[in-house]
Motif scaffolding. Structure first.
Motif, PDB file in Angstrom:
ATOM      1  N   SER A   1      -2.155  12.416 -13.058  1.00 32.52           N
ATOM      2  CA  SER A   1      -2.182  10.963 -13.176  1.00 32.52           C
ATOM      3  C   SER A   1      -1.599  10.482 -14.504  1.00 32.52           C
ATOM      4  O   SER A   1      -1.466   9.292 -14.710  1.00 32.52           O
TER       5      SER A   1
ATOM      6  N   CYS B   1      -0.203   5.408   1.376  1.00 29.99           N
ATOM      7  CA  CYS B   1       0.264   5.623   0.009  1.00 29.99           C
ATOM      8  C   CYS B   1       1.043   6.932  -0.066  1.00 29.99           C
ATOM      9  O   CYS B   1       0.676   7.923   0.556  1.00 29.99           O
TER      10      CYS B   1
ATOM     11  N   VAL C   1      -9.750   7.917  -4.620  1.00 33.58           N
ATOM     12  CA  VAL C   1      -9.331   9.247  -4.176  1.00 33.58           C
ATOM     13  C   VAL C   1     -10.548  10.047  -3.724  1.00 33.58           C
ATOM     14  O   VAL C   1     -11.687   9.648  -3.974  1.00 33.58           O
TER      15      VAL C   1
ATOM     16  N   GLY D   1       0.976   8.898  -2.354  1.00 34.15           N
ATOM     17  CA  GLY D   1       0.119   9.881  -3.011  1.00 34.15           C
ATOM     18  C   GLY D   1      -0.969  10.411  -2.093  1.00 34.15           C
ATOM     19  O   GLY D   1      -1.811  11.189  -2.507  1.00 34.15           O
ATOM     20  N   HIS D   2      -0.935   9.978  -0.816  1.00 28.64           N
ATOM     21  CA  HIS D   2      -1.995  10.392   0.108  1.00 28.64           C
ATOM     22  C   HIS D   2      -2.051  11.906   0.255  1.00 28.64           C
ATOM     23  O   HIS D   2      -3.099  12.507   0.208  1.00 28.64           O
TER      24      HIS D   2
ATOM     25  N   SER E   1      -6.872  13.764  -2.988  1.00 25.11           N
ATOM     26  CA  SER E   1      -5.911  12.982  -2.234  1.00 25.11           C
ATOM     27  C   SER E   1      -6.309  11.512  -2.270  1.00 25.11           C
ATOM     28  O   SER E   1      -7.489  11.181  -2.349  1.00 25.11           O
ATOM     29  N   CYS E   2      -5.324  10.627  -2.183  1.00 25.80           N
ATOM     30  CA  CYS E   2      -5.565   9.196  -2.142  1.00 25.80           C
ATOM     31  C   CYS E   2      -6.232   8.818  -0.823  1.00 25.80           C
ATOM     32  O   CYS E   2      -5.920   9.373   0.227  1.00 25.80           O
TER      33      CYS E   2
ATOM     34  N   TYR F   1      -1.642  15.399  -1.181  1.00 27.34           N
ATOM     35  CA  TYR F   1      -1.674  15.960  -2.520  1.00 27.34           C
ATOM     36  C   TYR F   1      -0.466  16.853  -2.784  1.00 27.34           C
ATOM     37  O   TYR F   1       0.154  17.386  -1.875  1.00 27.34           O
TER      38      TYR F   1
ATOM     39  N   TRP G   1      -5.717  17.077 -10.963  1.00 22.63           N
ATOM     40  CA  TRP G   1      -5.428  15.720 -10.493  1.00 22.63           C
ATOM     41  C   TRP G   1      -5.348  14.762 -11.675  1.00 22.63           C
ATOM     42  O   TRP G   1      -4.424  13.966 -11.779  1.00 22.63           O
TER      43      TRP G   1
ATOM     44  N   CYS H   1      -5.599   6.885  -7.945  1.00 22.60           N
ATOM     45  CA  CYS H   1      -4.271   7.354  -7.538  1.00 22.60           C
ATOM     46  C   CYS H   1      -3.214   6.799  -8.486  1.00 22.60           C
ATOM     47  O   CYS H   1      -3.192   5.595  -8.754  1.00 22.60           O
TER      48      CYS H   1
END
Length: 76
Positions: free
Chosen positions: A70, A45, A24, A47-48, A39-40, A50, A66, A17
């Motif tokens: 990043s 988080c 993830v 970033g959980h 997803s995280c 998406y 993804w 993540c």
């Protein structure tokens, strides 16, 4: 599920993540056709959940998007 997540991270070269550095996993959403996202694992988080990447229809495409999110310049 944990074992599948580990295999997916390795097979699809998923990067951690970008927000927390955590692991993830893939999620699948069903609309007209199944769409994948990454997803995280950490629900706390940011970033959980998406971001919308255009509804990729394969794990390969979701992983590519993804990894690009990043900050990785050349995914895979």
């Amino acid at each position: 599920r944990r074992r599948q997540n580990e295999e997916d991270r390795e097979k699809y070269a998923l990067v951690p993540c970008p927000f927390c550095g955590g692991n993830v996993h893939f999620e699948i959403n069903y609309a007209w056709v199944p769409n994948y996202c990454v997803s995280c694992d950490d629900e706390d988080c940011r970033g959980h959940k998406y971001a919308d990447f255009g509804d990729p229809e394969s794990k390969e495409e979701a992983a590519r998007l993804w990894n690009r999110r990043s900050g990785r310049k050349d995914p895979k």
